[in-house]
Design a protein around this motif. Structure first.
Motif, mmCIF file in Angstrom:
data_model
loop_
_atom_site.group_PDB
_atom_site.id
_atom_site.type_symbol
_atom_site.label_atom_id
_atom_site.label_comp_id
_atom_site.label_asym_id
_atom_site.label_seq_id
_atom_site.Cartn_x
_atom_site.Cartn_y
_atom_site.Cartn_z
ATOM 1 N N LEU A 83 1.106 0.756 -9.750
ATOM 2 C CA LEU A 83 0.523 -0.587 -9.581
ATOM 3 C C LEU A 83 -0.758 -0.542 -8.759
ATOM 4 O O LEU A 83 -1.728 -1.269 -9.034
ATOM 5 C CB LEU A 83 1.540 -1.513 -8.927
ATOM 6 C CG LEU A 83 2.730 -1.945 -9.800
ATOM 7 C CD1 LEU A 83 3.800 -2.601 -8.957
ATOM 8 C CD2 LEU A 83 2.254 -2.904 -10.881
ATOM 9 N N GLU A 84 -0.780 0.320 -7.718
ATOM 10 C CA GLU A 84 -2.004 0.441 -6.900
ATOM 11 C C GLU A 84 -3.156 0.979 -7.741
ATOM 12 O O GLU A 84 -4.302 0.520 -7.636
ATOM 13 C CB GLU A 84 -1.737 1.365 -5.709
ATOM 14 C CG GLU A 84 -0.886 0.699 -4.615
ATOM 15 C CD GLU A 84 -0.561 1.655 -3.494
ATOM 16 O OE1 GLU A 84 -0.890 2.855 -3.624
ATOM 17 O OE2 GLU A 84 0.020 1.211 -2.489
ATOM 18 N N LYS A 85 -2.860 1.962 -8.602
ATOM 19 C CA LYS A 85 -3.911 2.514 -9.475
ATOM 20 C C LYS A 85 -4.452 1.452 -10.423
ATOM 21 O O LYS A 85 -5.663 1.315 -10.596
ATOM 22 C CB LYS A 85 -3.346 3.690 -10.283
ATOM 23 C CG LYS A 85 -3.122 4.931 -9.455
ATOM 24 C CD LYS A 85 -2.522 6.048 -10.304
ATOM 25 C CE LYS A 85 -2.236 7.292 -9.465
ATOM 26 N NZ LYS A 85 -1.596 8.361 -10.279
ATOM 27 N N THR A 86 -3.539 0.680 -11.046
ATOM 28 C CA THR A 86 -3.987 -0.372 -11.966
ATOM 29 C C THR A 86 -4.786 -1.447 -11.231
ATOM 30 O O THR A 86 -5.762 -1.991 -11.754
ATOM 31 C CB THR A 86 -2.773 -1.021 -12.646
ATOM 32 O OG1 THR A 86 -1.831 -1.431 -11.635
ATOM 33 C CG2 THR A 86 -2.081 -0.060 -13.598
ATOM 34 N N ASN A 87 -4.389 -1.732 -9.934
ATOM 35 C CA ASN A 87 -5.120 -2.716 -9.127
ATOM 36 C C ASN A 87 -6.547 -2.260 -8.864
ATOM 37 O O ASN A 87 -7.507 -3.042 -8.961
ATOM 38 C CB ASN A 87 -4.365 -2.930 -7.810
ATOM 39 C CG ASN A 87 -4.816 -4.198 -7.115
ATOM 40 O OD1 ASN A 87 -5.630 -4.938 -7.644
ATOM 41 N ND2 ASN A 87 -4.283 -4.453 -5.937
ATOM 42 N N GLN A 130 8.915 3.934 -5.553
ATOM 43 C CA GLN A 130 7.669 4.433 -4.964
ATOM 44 C C GLN A 130 6.667 4.822 -6.039
ATOM 45 O O GLN A 130 5.459 4.525 -5.926
ATOM 46 C CB GLN A 130 7.982 5.656 -4.076
ATOM 47 C CG GLN A 130 6.794 6.106 -3.229
ATOM 48 C CD GLN A 130 6.392 5.070 -2.199
ATOM 49 O OE1 GLN A 130 7.240 4.389 -1.646
ATOM 50 N NE2 GLN A 130 5.102 4.926 -1.961
ATOM 51 N N SER A 131 7.144 5.478 -7.126
ATOM 52 C CA SER A 131 6.241 5.858 -8.226
ATOM 53 C C SER A 131 5.682 4.612 -8.920
ATOM 54 O O SER A 131 4.498 4.569 -9.287
ATOM 55 C CB SER A 131 6.992 6.724 -9.229
ATOM 56 O OG SER A 131 8.071 6.005 -9.789
ATOM 57 N N LYS A 132 6.532 3.567 -9.055
ATOM 58 C CA LYS A 132 6.040 2.323 -9.656
ATOM 59 C C LYS A 132 4.958 1.678 -8.801
ATOM 60 O O LYS A 132 3.964 1.156 -9.297
ATOM 61 C CB LYS A 132 7.193 1.350 -9.853
ATOM 62 C CG LYS A 132 8.113 1.713 -11.004
ATOM 63 C CD LYS A 132 9.262 0.738 -11.120
ATOM 64 C CE LYS A 132 10.208 1.128 -12.247
ATOM 65 N NZ LYS A 132 11.371 0.224 -12.336
ATOM 66 N N ILE A 133 5.158 1.711 -7.440
ATOM 67 C CA ILE A 133 4.157 1.142 -6.522
ATOM 68 C C ILE A 133 2.830 1.878 -6.639
ATOM 69 O O ILE A 133 1.753 1.262 -6.653
ATOM 70 C CB ILE A 133 4.703 1.166 -5.070
ATOM 71 C CG1 ILE A 133 5.828 0.131 -4.913
ATOM 72 C CG2 ILE A 133 3.591 0.910 -4.062
ATOM 73 C CD1 ILE A 133 6.712 0.365 -3.720
ATOM 74 N N ASP A 134 2.903 3.229 -6.734
ATOM 75 C CA ASP A 134 1.671 4.022 -6.901
ATOM 76 C C ASP A 134 0.947 3.637 -8.181
ATOM 77 O O ASP A 134 -0.290 3.494 -8.200
ATOM 78 C CB ASP A 134 2.017 5.516 -6.923
ATOM 79 C CG ASP A 134 2.566 5.973 -5.585
ATOM 80 O OD1 ASP A 134 2.225 5.330 -4.546
ATOM 81 O OD2 ASP A 134 3.336 6.959 -5.560
#
Length: 561
Positions: free
Chosen positions: A224-228, A218-222
């Motif tokens: 990735l969303e920030k970098t996106n 979940q932390s990795k997904i967050d």
């Protein structure tokens, strides 16, 4: 080593046999409190420790079987989970505890035999940790791997939390292997219940690990969303930049068209001007042909002069290089002599310090000698007095008791006298040493005088070298001035000058061009009518008015000096 290997091999067979029998009677599920399982791990630890090399460090000797087990992570990527979980356990502080935890987890995964087979297949890596005659390096290791394959049938539920694996004592309990296996059937139902509870704990621990991995994902997904979102913002900024660049490109195209129109107009104007200049050129061509013949003659004469100048320049350059080499050699000699002077001065100072020390030692020795001589004279006087008193005492017979006491005193005084004589002999020896030191002092003074003479001679030589250097520097300055005069300024070409350098009048057929032999510029006849003898020319040559006045001033200043 062979006997140890054989004994460990038999113990491993027994422990695996007893463990399988007990597990089959209990339903093939085991927990950490099961005694045969604990004894199996103890025997396995002894097998892994057999023939293990001792590694020396700053703390002391280290002999742990966790080192070879860490190789499994490199050889088999599937074992990386075991290694990371063992390292992350906070209760484990020693390498032995980590090795025991690794064995527990490998048995729980039912891959202990596979991992050890990978190790035995790569014996060239194991040679760093084991002796050549160790159990893991011989054929017994492959036999143990074959025995461990049978343990894949068992389900081991082992909880590592709360267990003190660091301080456990690995002692083999032989009493287990003498018991009858049928005695284990009595508590079958009770052990099945405990197995179910252990399986429940194991499932709960797996759920906890899964929840941790879900949190990490979940932390990795967050992230990735920030970098996106950042990439989208950068994309919008890039599109805005592209639009602005397109507008600038349009403006540049319009400016390019304007510049092209202006250039076409200027080309037409220049064509008209060239036509007019061509007509004037045709008119002046005849006069120029006559001038060209005159200039050609002058050019031949100047070429001859230039060749002579180049020869003289080469000679001067050779002289200059020889002078520079001589200057460098003189500077090296002066530096070497200065270094020797500094070393000689240091030696002189050291000799002076030694002389002072020797002088002080001589004074102290002489004062000590005087004191000792005075003490010897006083003791001799006392001895004479005692001898006279002794003679008087011998005459009087009534004072025998006093004579005895006087004799004792006399003996004591004789001892003191002997001691004083010994001290005087020591002082005489010291006096001889002092005399030797005085001789050395005289020799050192002689050496000092010789060194002073050498220093004075070298200082005179340095003064002479300084005079030679000053003279050579003056010669070098003269040569540099001659080279400057030879080089002068840049020799202008006839095509480059259209006007006189001084009066700025335009050259024509009547007003001809003349070079100044000092500065190299081109003047008219009225501005360069003077002639002077230059160092680079054997006879007086043409010079401009400004160079004429400058050279006269230099000559007057040099004659005045």
């Amino acid at each position: 080593m062979m006997e140890e290997r054989a004994n460990l091999m038999h113990m491993m067979k027994l422990s695996v046999k007893v463990l399988l029998q007990s597990a089959l009677s209990l339903g093939r599920s085991l927990d950490a409190d099961h005694a045969p399982l604990q004894q199996f791990f103890v025997v396995m630890e002894h097998c892994l420790k057999h023939g293990l090399k001792v590694k020396k460090s700053f703390i002391g000797q280290n002999k742990s079987f966790f080192g070879p087990l860490e190789l499994v992570e490199k050889l088999c990527p599937e074992a990386s989970d075991i290694a990371t979980s063992v390292r992350n356990l906070p209760e484990l502080k020693t390498a032995v505890g980590r090795g025991r935890a690794w064995l527990y987890l490998a048995l729980m995964q039912k891959k202990l035999a596979d991992y050890l087979k990978v190790l035995i297949d790569n014996k060239h890596l194991l040679s760093e940790f084991y002796e050549p005659e160790a159990l893991m390096m011989e054929e017994e290791g492959t036999v143990i791997v074959g025995l461990l394959v049978g343990l894949n049938v068992l389900d081991a539920n082992l909880c590592l939390k709360g267990e003190d694996l660091d301080s456990q004592v690995g002692v083999i309990d032989f009493s287990l292997y003498f018991k009858d296996v049928q005695e284990l059937d009595s508590g079958k139902e009770h052990e099945r219940i405990t197995d179910v509870l252990d399986q429940k704990n194991y499932v709960e621990e797996l759920n906890r690990h899964l929840s941790c991995t879900v949190g990490d994902l979940q932390s990795k997904i967050d992230g990735l969303e920030k970098t996106n979102s950042k990439l989208q913002e950068e994309l919008s900024a890039a599109t805005d930049r592209i639009c602005s660049l397109q507008e600038e490109q349009q403006q540049l195209r319009e400016q390019n068209e304007l510049i092209r129109e202006r250039s076409e107009k200027s080309v037409e104007i220049t064509k008209q001007d060239t036509k007019v200049e061509l007509e004037t050129y045709k008119q002046t061509r005849q006069g120029l042909d006559e001038m060209y013949s005159d200039v050609w003659k002058q050019l031949k004469e100047e070429k001859k002069i230039r060749l002579e100048l180049e020869k003289e320049l080469e000679l001067q350059i050779g002289m200059k290089t020889e002078m520079e080499i001589a200057m460098k050699l003189l500077e090296k000699d002066t530096h070497e002599k200065q270094d020797t002077l500094v070393a000689l001065r240091q030696q002189l100072e050291e000799v002076k310090a030694i002389n002072l020390q020797m002088f002080h030692k001589v004074q102290n020795a002489e004062s000590c000698l005087q004191q000792k001589n005075e003490a010897i004279t006083s003791f001799e006087e006392k001895n004479n007095q005692v001898m006279s008193s002794m003679k008087q005492m011998e005459e009087s017979s009534s004072l025998e008791k006093e004579l005895k006491s006087e004799k004792e005193q006399r003996q004591a005084l004789q001892r003191e006298l002997q001691q004083e004589k010994d001290t005087s002999s020591l002082l005489r020896a010291e006096l001889q040493q002092v005399e030797g030191l005085t001789k050395e002092l005289r020799e050192l003074r002689d050496e000092k005088a010789e060194l002073q003479k050498v220093c004075e001679e070298q200082e005179q030589a340095l003064q002479e070298m300084g005079l030679h250097l000053s003279q050579s520097k003056l010669k070098m300055e003269d040569i540099k001035e001659v080279n400057k005069a030879l080089k002068g300024h840049t020799w202008l070409k006839d095509d480059e000058a259209t006007h006189c350098k001084q009066c700025e009048k335009e050259f024509s057929i009547s007003r001809r061009k003349h070079h100044c032999r000092h500065c190299g510029h081109i003047f008219c006849n009225s501005c360069s009518s003077n002639e002077l003898a230059l160092p680079s020319y054997p006879r007086p040559v043409r010079v401009c008015d400004s160079c004429h006045t400058l050279l006269l001033q230099r000559c007057s200043s040099s004659t005045g000096d």
